[in-house]
Scaffold this motif. Structure first.
Motif, short mmCIF file in Angstrom:
data_model
loop_
_atom_site.label_atom_id
_atom_site.label_comp_id
_atom_site.label_asym_id
_atom_site.label_seq_id
_atom_site.Cartn_x
_atom_site.Cartn_y
_atom_site.Cartn_z
N MET A 126 0.83 -1.18 0.00
CA MET A 126 0.00 0.00 0.00
C MET A 126 0.88 1.24 0.00
O MET A 126 1.87 1.31 0.70
N ILE A 127 0.50 2.21 -0.80
CA ILE A 127 1.27 3.45 -0.92
C ILE A 127 0.76 4.45 0.10
O ILE A 127 -0.44 4.73 0.17
N ASP A 128 1.66 4.98 0.89
CA ASP A 128 1.27 5.97 1.89
C ASP A 128 1.95 7.29 1.56
O ASP A 128 3.12 7.51 1.89
N ILE A 129 1.21 8.16 0.90
CA ILE A 129 1.75 9.45 0.49
C ILE A 129 2.09 10.30 1.71
O ILE A 129 3.00 11.12 1.67
N ASN A 130 1.38 10.09 2.81
CA ASN A 130 1.63 10.89 4.01
C ASN A 130 3.00 10.62 4.62
O ASN A 130 3.49 11.42 5.41
N SER A 131 3.64 9.51 4.25
CA SER A 131 4.96 9.22 4.77
C SER A 131 6.06 9.91 3.97
O SER A 131 7.22 9.91 4.36
N TRP A 132 5.69 10.50 2.84
CA TRP A 132 6.69 11.21 2.02
C TRP A 132 7.08 12.51 2.70
O TRP A 132 6.29 13.10 3.45
N PRO A 133 8.31 12.97 2.46
CA PRO A 133 8.70 14.30 3.00
C PRO A 133 7.74 15.39 2.48
O PRO A 133 7.19 15.28 1.38
N TRP A 145 -1.06 13.64 -14.81
CA TRP A 145 -0.47 13.70 -13.47
C TRP A 145 -1.56 13.83 -12.40
O TRP A 145 -1.51 13.18 -11.36
N VAL A 146 -2.57 14.66 -12.66
CA VAL A 146 -3.68 14.79 -11.72
C VAL A 146 -4.39 13.45 -11.56
O VAL A 146 -4.73 13.03 -10.44
N ALA A 147 -4.62 12.76 -12.67
CA ALA A 147 -5.29 11.45 -12.61
C ALA A 147 -4.45 10.47 -11.79
O ALA A 147 -4.98 9.72 -10.96
N LEU A 148 -3.14 10.47 -12.00
CA LEU A 148 -2.25 9.61 -11.23
C LEU A 148 -2.29 9.97 -9.75
O LEU A 148 -2.34 9.09 -8.89
N ALA A 149 -2.31 11.26 -9.45
CA ALA A 149 -2.36 11.69 -8.06
C ALA A 149 -3.64 11.23 -7.39
O ALA A 149 -3.62 10.78 -6.23
N VAL A 150 -4.76 11.32 -8.09
CA VAL A 150 -6.04 10.87 -7.52
C VAL A 150 -5.99 9.38 -7.24
O VAL A 150 -6.41 8.92 -6.16
N VAL A 151 -5.47 8.61 -8.18
CA VAL A 151 -5.36 7.16 -7.99
C VAL A 151 -4.47 6.85 -6.79
O VAL A 151 -4.81 6.01 -5.94
N LEU A 152 -3.33 7.51 -6.70
CA LEU A 152 -2.42 7.26 -5.56
C LEU A 152 -3.05 7.67 -4.24
O LEU A 152 -2.86 6.99 -3.22
N LEU A 153 -3.79 8.76 -4.22
CA LEU A 153 -4.46 9.16 -2.99
C LEU A 153 -5.52 8.15 -2.58
O LEU A 153 -5.67 7.85 -1.39
N LYS A 154 -6.25 7.63 -3.55
CA LYS A 154 -7.25 6.60 -3.24
C LYS A 154 -6.58 5.33 -2.72
O LYS A 154 -7.08 4.69 -1.79
N LEU A 155 -5.47 4.95 -3.34
CA LEU A 155 -4.76 3.74 -2.89
C LEU A 155 -4.15 3.92 -1.51
O LEU A 155 -4.01 2.94 -0.77
N SER A 156 -3.78 5.16 -1.16
CA SER A 156 -3.17 5.37 0.15
C SER A 156 -4.19 5.51 1.25
O SER A 156 -3.84 5.69 2.41
N GLY A 157 -5.47 5.47 0.88
CA GLY A 157 -6.51 5.55 1.89
C GLY A 157 -6.91 6.97 2.21
O GLY A 157 -7.68 7.20 3.13
N GLY A 158 -6.41 7.96 1.45
CA GLY A 158 -6.80 9.35 1.68
C GLY A 158 -8.19 9.61 1.13
O GLY A 158 -8.72 8.88 0.32
#
Length: 132
Positions: A1-8, A118-131
């Protein structure tokens, strides 16, 4: 699972703002192209039925309809095969289209496309990270 919140934080900011900076840059070039080259673009296609249809569909003299016309004509100029096959575009007019304007069309179309992807990718990553 990708957690964007763990990124700097700076990576999160760059990832979140990047597509908007790229997209607005493309929009700025579209604005410049419309303001600076509209008359040359329209006059380059006197015999092309497809371009004349675009001009009729967005028939208004305000800036917004003109920018829509330029964006639609960019699609026709950059991907002309189908329009030529259907007889809506004259091949000679496409060949004679000013290369400096075509280059601007390639740039703003690419920037807008990259920003959207890029926006579409960001939305997908946010959904995958549980945001949310």
């Amino acid at each position: 699972m990708i957690d964007i919140n763990s990124w700097p934080l700076y990576v999160q900011l760059a990832f979140g703002l990047g597509p908007f900076v790229i997209g607005f840059s493309g929009g700025g070039i579209l604005v410049f192209t419309t303001l600076r080259h509209y008359d040359r673009i329209v006059s380059s296609f006197p015999n092309s039925r497809g371009v004349q249809n675009v001009l009729r569909i967005f028939a208004n003299y305000g800036f917004h309809p003109r920018s829509m016309q330029v964006a639609a004509i960019a699609g026709i100029v950059l991907f002309p095969r189908m329009c030529i096959r259907r007889g809506e575009l004259e091949p000679e007019e496409v060949r004679n289209f000013p290369p400096e304007i075509k280059r601007l069309m390639v740039i703003f179309t690419t920037l807008l496309g990259v920003g959207l992807a890029w926006v579409a990718l960001a939305v997908v990553l946010l959904k995958l990270s549980g945001g949310n």
